[in-house]
Design an enzyme around this catalytic site. Structure first.
Site, PDB file in Angstrom:
ATOM      1  N   LYS A  89       0.826  -1.211   0.000  1.00  0.00           N
ATOM      2  CA  LYS A  89       0.000   0.000   0.000  1.00  0.00           C
ATOM      3  C   LYS A  89       0.862   1.264   0.000  1.00  0.00           C
ATOM      4  CE  LYS A  89      -3.995   1.579   2.779  1.00  0.00           C
ATOM      5  NZ  LYS A  89      -4.806   1.178   3.962  1.00  0.00           N
ATOM      6  N   SER A 164      -9.650   1.403   2.892  1.00  0.00           N
ATOM      7  CA  SER A 164      -8.693   2.232   2.191  1.00  0.00           C
ATOM      8  C   SER A 164      -7.610   1.443   1.456  1.00  0.00           C
ATOM      9  CB  SER A 164      -8.027   3.182   3.192  1.00  0.00           C
ATOM     10  OG  SER A 164      -7.245   2.456   4.141  1.00  0.00           O
ATOM     11  N   SER A 188     -10.123  -1.088   6.855  1.00  0.00           N
ATOM     12  CA  SER A 188      -9.475  -0.767   5.585  1.00  0.00           C
ATOM     13  C   SER A 188      -8.889  -1.951   4.840  1.00  0.00           C
ATOM     14  CB  SER A 188      -8.386   0.284   5.797  1.00  0.00           C
ATOM     15  OG  SER A 188      -8.953   1.558   5.985  1.00  0.00           O
TER      16      SER A 188
END
Length: 483
Positions: A89, A164, A188
């Site tokens: 990420k 996310s 997330s």
């Protein structure tokens, strides 16, 4: 609900599990370079349509793959994940790679050190092929940022991937990588896993050291995997879990993959809450969950409906914590960068800056009551089951503000059903693909376990995954991404 097409009869090595990929490379049945080149090829195609990556590490990844092949050719001792491609990420620092946190406020930051979670994967032989999209500062259930734009769903590009860790979910769900790294402060990992059709695990607090925040005393934040299967989730955990003094909250507890292997459903006892007491859950989501539950009962498990008795105060007070989190860690950004930031991030920060310390501390009273409610249920059951999200993937142009409200009868119009379990961070929570709703979009089943019982939750998850694969509910890769 839809029945999915079968996987290709002769899959590419990249379509094998992570451990099978590594075993094939060690046995020289195929090369690490071939696997990584295919991963990069897929990533470019997926990125052009769904916008899942902020960068691809083509040169570095291929060099690492060639080094892995040289190691096997020389007969050297090979690590467990040799040659397995993965993604990380954009929130998570990796040495030498642009890391933006989805924001213009960080400029063109090139970290000099790699986060411990990623370094452990690389030490196990895995190869980082790229960085994946996140909303600004990972604040949202939708992956859309001022810097990188909108990330779209692999089942329907008009819909969101979830957030996310949305880019990581897309990388997994489209078959670019067998697993990817994500972070989870309110769902997330689990939200995009559910909305994009992947497996997602919020490990219990401290199982993977959290080393990327300014504070090591935060207690809602977790590293974890998004993966194609529970088996690939276990491979990720085996490489990354374990204590380190870089995180004072990391547990002096090693991960035991042999205890995480899929068990059996016969005799297992599950509690089921369709709404956690207060959510308005789409009928199509409920239908998928109930159909999955019938499969578990048919396989010999007991599943009982329970009333957990929570209210919307759970989400509202998690939101209070989240606003303070954003204000404390990113609040200095609004002075110079307000005009280039996501307006919702600015709103979160400003609200957090205005919150009273005593009100913040009182959230612990709610959390205490929640734990007593859940502990009473877990005293009688192996795990709690509930939907991961109350809806299927919303349209990509929507945002979190569209999912805060109440129905006329007082039900909460929320998107995710994950943030309650960040308020109880010691309990692992696993999202599994449960099936497809009537609109053809995935639905996630959330499995919440006893404190620190990550291996047990994964074992239960593997058994459930195996049970659902025998039914039309099994969710595989969307047909358009069957390479």
């Amino acid at each position: 609900m839809q029945t999915l097409s079968r996987a290709p009869a002769h899959p590419h090595p990249l379509d094998l599990s992570a451990t099978e990929i590594a075993a094939g490379i060690r046995a020289r049945h195929f090369s690490a370079e071939a696997v990584v080149v295919e991963s990069l090829r897929r990533a470019k195609i997926v990125n052009a349509e769904l916008n899942a990556f902020t960068l691809l590490r083509e040169e570095a990844a291929i060099a690492s793959a060639r080094a892995a092949d040289a190691l096997t050719a020389a007969g050297g001792e090979a690590p467990a994940l040799l040659g397995v491609p993965f993604a990380a990420k954009d929130l998570t620092p990796t040495r030498g790679d642009l890391t933006t946190l989805g924001s213009w406020t960080r400029g063109d930051w090139i970290p000099k050190e790699t986060a411990l979670c990623i370094a452990r994967l690389e030490a196990a032989g895995a190869i980082l092929i790229g960085k994946t999209t996140t909303p600004e500062f990972a604040h949202s259930s939708f992956t859309a940022s001022p810097r990188w734009g909108v990330t779209r769903n692999p089942w329907n590009p008009e819909r969101t991937s979830g957030g996310s860790s949305g880019g990581s979910a897309v990388a997994v769900a489209t078959g670019v990588v067998p697993f990817a790294e994500g972070t989870d402060m309110g769902g997330s990992i689990r939200i995009p896993a559910a909305l994009s059709g992947a497996v997602g695990l919020k490990p219990s607090l401290g199982r993977i050291p959290m080393t990327i925040l300014p504070s090591v005393f935060d207690n809602i934040s977790h590293f974890g995997p998004l993966a194609r299967t529970v088996g690939d989730t276990i491979a990720f955990m085996a490489a990354t879990a374990g204590p380190d003094d870089a995180d004072i909250s990391s547990l002096p507890l090693s991960f035991a993959p042999e205890r995480a292997k899929a068990g059996f459903l016969v005799g297992r006892r599950f509690a089921l809450s369709l709404d956690l007491g207060y959510y308005s859950v789409e009928a199509s989501v409920q239908a998928v969950i109930l159909a999955a539950v019938e499969q578990l009962r048919a396989a010999g498990a007991t599943v009982d409906l329970v009333d957990i008795g929570w209210s919307r105060a759970v989400n509202d007070q998690w939101y209070d914590l989240w606003c303070v989190f954003m204000a404390a860690f990113f609040g200095d950004a609004i002075d110079d960068h307000r005009q280039r930031m996501d307006p919702i991030v600015v709103e979160l920060i400003e609200r957090g800056l205005g919150m009273k310390a005593a009100d913040y501390k009182r959230v612990e009273l709610l959390r205490t009551g929640m734990w007593r409610d859940l502990a009473a249920i877990l005293a009688r059951y192996d795990a709690l089951l509930c939907p991961t999200c109350a809806v299927t993937a919303p349209f990509a142009e929507a945002d979190d503000d569209d999912y805060v409200g109440d129905t006329p009868d007082g039900r909460f119009l929320g998107l995710d059903m994950t943030c309650p379990f960040n308020l109880l961070p010691q309990c692992p929570a696993l999202s599994l693909p449960a099936g497809l709703a009537e609109n053809g979009l995935p639905v996630g089943l959330q499995i919440v376990g006893h404190r620190y019982a990550d291996e047990e939750v994964l074992s239960l998850g593997g058994a459930i995954e195996r049970g659902l694969q025998a039914s039309p509910l099994a969710v595989g890769r969307a047909a358009r991404w069957r390479w």
